[in-house]
Structure formats: structure tokens, C-alpha cells
Design a protein around this motif. Structure first.
Motif, PDB file in Angstrom:
ATOM      1  N   ARG A   1       0.818  -1.211   0.000  1.00  0.00           N
ATOM      2  CA  ARG A   1       0.000   0.000   0.000  1.00  0.00           C
ATOM      3  C   ARG A   1       0.857   1.269   0.000  1.00  0.00           C
ATOM      4  N   LEU A   2       1.901   1.286   0.826  1.00  0.00           N
ATOM      5  CA  LEU A   2       2.737   2.478   0.884  1.00  0.00           C
ATOM      6  C   LEU A   2       3.419   2.741  -0.456  1.00  0.00           C
ATOM      7  N   MET A   3       3.893   1.693  -1.106  1.00  0.00           N
ATOM      8  CA  MET A   3       4.527   1.875  -2.414  1.00  0.00           C
ATOM      9  C   MET A   3       3.516   2.408  -3.426  1.00  0.00           C
ATOM     10  N   GLU A   4       2.309   1.883  -3.382  1.00  0.00           N
ATOM     11  CA  GLU A   4       1.280   2.324  -4.310  1.00  0.00           C
ATOM     12  C   GLU A   4       0.944   3.798  -4.104  1.00  0.00           C
ATOM     13  N   GLU A   5       0.747   4.194  -2.854  1.00  0.00           N
ATOM     14  CA  GLU A   5       0.302   5.560  -2.572  1.00  0.00           C
ATOM     15  C   GLU A   5       1.418   6.584  -2.715  1.00  0.00           C
TER      16      GLU A   5
END
Length: 431
Positions: free
Chosen positions: A294-298
Motif C-alpha cells: 500500500r505504501l509503495m502504491e500511494e
């Protein structure tokens, strides 16, 4: 010599023992020393890992870095062999012997050919019982350590790591680099090395893991020969639990760079915590899963604020933390920090079935890949004993991951993941 860390000895690899691993045998030597063994007679060599509990956390007051320096001087000669003779003897045997240390343990890793295994063991025995600690050798290795310490002072990632360790662990040994400081290491000499050795290397601290071409009876005899002249007890008591110090906040360290290094951390979970595997899967989803997290995506994919962001459960013997990090331009660092907090909070809303299944598939599928050589096996067997995992832990590991539900993750996120309790360290000049 490796760059040594300010964070605890990381035991994350211990959750990577394959369910279908070869049987682990518990061996008791004639003198009563316990060892774990995986037999594999397909290749004529044995990987042997011997660890001593406590490691660099047993540094004497005012002498931080002494056990690290001592560890890397053990290979600089023993008995009647100076550093050159010891290295030549090891090479002549086709053996590999290395020494390393963290705040949880000092370890000796070796690969010994079956034909001359006893001769290789004799070299290990000499290094552990009669190291020379010649002044010129100590001075040479000390020069290398001092160079590392100086380089850390000009590396923003090392600066962030040290600042974070101090923020979350305070005065506990976990809160400082095992390398020590220029002030603590510079005065150290041969006598300090003898005292440091006696603080940590002893039979009452030993853990043994082995894998390869050796029987249980042969392993027991080999271990006794190696440790025969090692002192029975150490001179320093083992440390108690490390208390997580931070209640959250942000520390900014000025550094002239267009990029800001960002580290963040909160309390972790010990591996015997009933919620550990739920947190393990949650970590994979939020930041441990690389480009699928999620952090990489956001932060990277949607906004391009960083090249990469990660999280990890960091488990030491005496304390656990949940850490992460990234770098971002000075003008976007604050936005990146806020996005971490937002995603940390959003975990309490739950995860999708796809996220959950993808995380489980990865974590169970990559499981056997870590068990792919005798040296790794020996190290994992030692690490399992160090942290107190049962010998049958591998058998149920994947099942415990599969048992994690979306409700479990939502619950532990609500109970354990408070974005306001995250400790941040920023090294740079964020706007």
C-alpha cells in the motif's frame, strides 16, 4: 568487515523455515552441550554455526564497541599462529571461518570439509580459547572500525538509523551502534580485548546449529572438542528486556542534501505474541511487499514522492520494533510523512480479500527458498534457539499464516497501529 548496525540482530529470517524441511535433530554432546542438526550427506562438508548469547550488548560501561572490535580480531591469530599463519592454515584446509556480532549474539560461522573437519575445528577452538590479540593486529582492526564510525557520521542513512535507535531504545545497548564511538573505541587495546572476550564467550552462553555431512555422534564430539578450553561461565550477566521508549513524534536532523532520509518506527511484536502472524501478514500488505504494498502504491506509484518505501518487523532477543523508511525530495518529505500516517491509520479499516490472499501466497510460497543451503540452515537453527522457538516451529509456520483473517488484521491494526505513536526521524532539510 561488514557495516555493523545500531538496530538489534534481526531474526526475521526465522519465519522462513520451509514446512517440508529435513528433520531437525536435537543432539546432546558427551559434556551436555545441546545442538540442533540437519543431516545431509550428499555433499562432503558441514556448516557449523556457534553462537554466544548476549553479544555486543555485554559491552562494559564506557567501552561500547569493545566486543565488536574483539570479535573481528579473533581471526587475527591464535595460539602460536599469527594473523598470516591463521589465515594460511584456514585456506590450506579449504575451510571458511568467519566471526560476527550483534547485540543479541556473537557468532562463529564455518564450512568444514569432511576429510579435514577435525583440523578446521581445531582452528575454531584456538580462536575461541587462545586468541592472540597482538597489539599490531588490534590496532589494524581498530583502524578499520574507526574508519567505519567516521563514514557513518557522513552517511545520512546511518545518521537516521542511529538517531532512531536512540529515540526508541534510549540507553539500552539497542540504542547505540555496536561499533561504538571514536571516544569509546580509540583507547582500546589488547587487555580490553581479553576482558571483552571473557564477558561473552563461555560455554554457559553457547548455542549450536549444524547442517551437512555429519552424524549426531560426530557433531557432539566435534562441539566438545571446540569448546573444551572455553571458560565455563562468562563474566557479564545477560541483559534484561529492552523497553520501547518513544511515544511518537518527529526528530529533524539538519543535513545539506536535496533529499530527506525518513525513518519511522513503533513498538513491534515478539514472535511468541499470539498476534505476531497477523502483524506479519499486515506488514506484507502495508510495506513489506515491495511494489505490491500500500505504501509503495500511494507514495511512489500514485505521487512519485520516493523511489521506494519499506516496512519490516524487526525482532531482537530483548525487544521488538516495527520499522520503515524511505527518501524523498526536501519539498515533498512532509507530504510523504503524512501519507505514511494515513496508510497506517487506514489499516484499521481492514484489507481486501485479494490483498490478504496475495500476501499469504507470497509469504508461504517464498518460504522454502530461504532453506537453500547448509550454511543458511545452520544459521537458522542457531537463530531459532536464540530467540526461543521450538524445534517443531517449521512444521506449523505456514498454517499459522494461512489462519490469519481480514478481521485479525483489522483488530491488530486498531489495537497496535496508532499513527500518532509513530516515531519519525528526518535527516535533511525538509520544507
Amino acid at each position: 568487515m561488514s557495516m555493523l548496525r545500531a538496530i538489534p540482530f534481526v531474526l526475521a529470517s526465522l519465519v522462513a523455515v520451509p514446512a517440508a524441511a529435513t528433520e531437525i535433530q536435537e543432539v546432546t554432546s558427551p559434556s551436555g552441550i545441546k545442538a540442533w542438526l540437519v543431516e545431509d550427506h550428499s555433499i562432503p562438508f558441514t556448516a557449523l554455526n556457534i553462537a554466544f548469547r548476549g553479544g555486543a550488548s555485554l559491552d562494559a560501561p564506557g567501552k561500547r564497541g569493545a566486543i565488536n572490535l574483539m570479535t573481528h580480531t579473533l581471526e587475527e591469530g591464535a595460539g602460536d599462529m599469527d594473523a598470516t599463519a591463521f589465515a594460511a592454515a584456514t585456506e590450506d584446509l579449504g575451510a571458511e571461518i568467519s566471526f560476527d556480532v550483534g547485540d543479541d549474539a556473537l557468532s562463529v560461522s564455518s564450512k568444514l570439509l569432511s576429510d579435514n573437519r577435525d583440523e578446521g575445528a581445531a582452528l575454531i577452538a584456538a580462536a575461541l580459547s587462545t586468541p592472540r590479540f597482538d597489539e599490531d593486529a588490534v590496532a589494524r582492526v581498530k583502524g578499520q572500525v574507526l574508519a567505519i564510525i567516521k563514514s557513518e557520521d557522513t552517511d545520512p542513512n546511518a545518521i537516521a538509523s542511529k538517531a532512531m535507535a536512540k529515540a526508541i531504545w534510549g540507553s539500552n545497548p539497542y540504542g547505540s551502534s555496536i561499533n561504538g564511538t571514536l571516544e569509546s573505541v580509540s583507547p582500546l587495546g589488547s587487555q580490553d580485548m581479553i576482558e571483552a572476550k571473557n564477558r561473552v564467550i563461555a560455554r554457559d552462553r553457547v548455542i549450536v546449529g549444524a547442517a551437512g555431512d555429519i552424524t549426531p555422534q560426530e557433531l557432539g564430539q566435534l562441539v566438545d572438542r571446540i569448546l573444551a578450553d572455553v571458560p565455563a561461565t562468562a563474566t557479564a550477566p545477560l541483559p534484561g528486556p529492552a523497553e520501547f521508549q518513544s511515544q511518537g513524534g518527529t526528530e529533524q536532523i539538519d543535513w545539506d542534501s536535496p533529499q530527506t532520509v525518513i525513518s519511522f518506527a513503533q513498538p513491534g511484536l515478539s514472535m511468541d505474541d499470539p498476534d505476531y502472524f497477523a502483524a506479519f501478514v499486515a506488514d506484507q500488505i502495508i510495506g513489506g511487499g515491495g511494489f505490491s504494498s500500500r505504501l509503495m502504491e500511494e507514495i511512489r506509484e500514485k505521487r512519485g514522492l520516493t523511489y521506494g518505501v519499506y516496512t519490516s518487523l524487526v525482532n531482537g532477543v530483548y525487544g521488538a520494533s516495527w520499522q520503515g523508511g524511505m527518501s524523498s525530495s526536501n519539498n515533498t518529505a512532509s507530504e510523504a510523512v503524512e501519507l505514511v500516517k494515513q496508510e497506517w491509520a487506514r489499516m484499521a479499516d481492514g484489507v481486501s480479500e485479494k490483498e490478504l490472499n496475495d500476501a499469504k501466497t507470497y509469504l508461504t510460497g517464498e518460504y522454502p527458498l530461504r532453506w537453500d543451503g547448509n550454511s543458511k540452515i545452520a544459521g537458522i537453527l542457531t537463530g531459532m534457539q536464540l530467540i526461543g522457538l521450538p524445534i517443531d516451529y517449521p512444521d506449523g509456520r505456514n498454517a499459522r499464516i494461512e489462519a490469519v483473517t481480514a478481521d485479525d488484521i483489522a483488530r491488530i491494526a486498531q489495537e497496535r497501529m496508532d499513527p500518532e505513536k509513530l516515531q519519525f526521524v528526518l535527516v535533511g532539510r525538509p520544507e
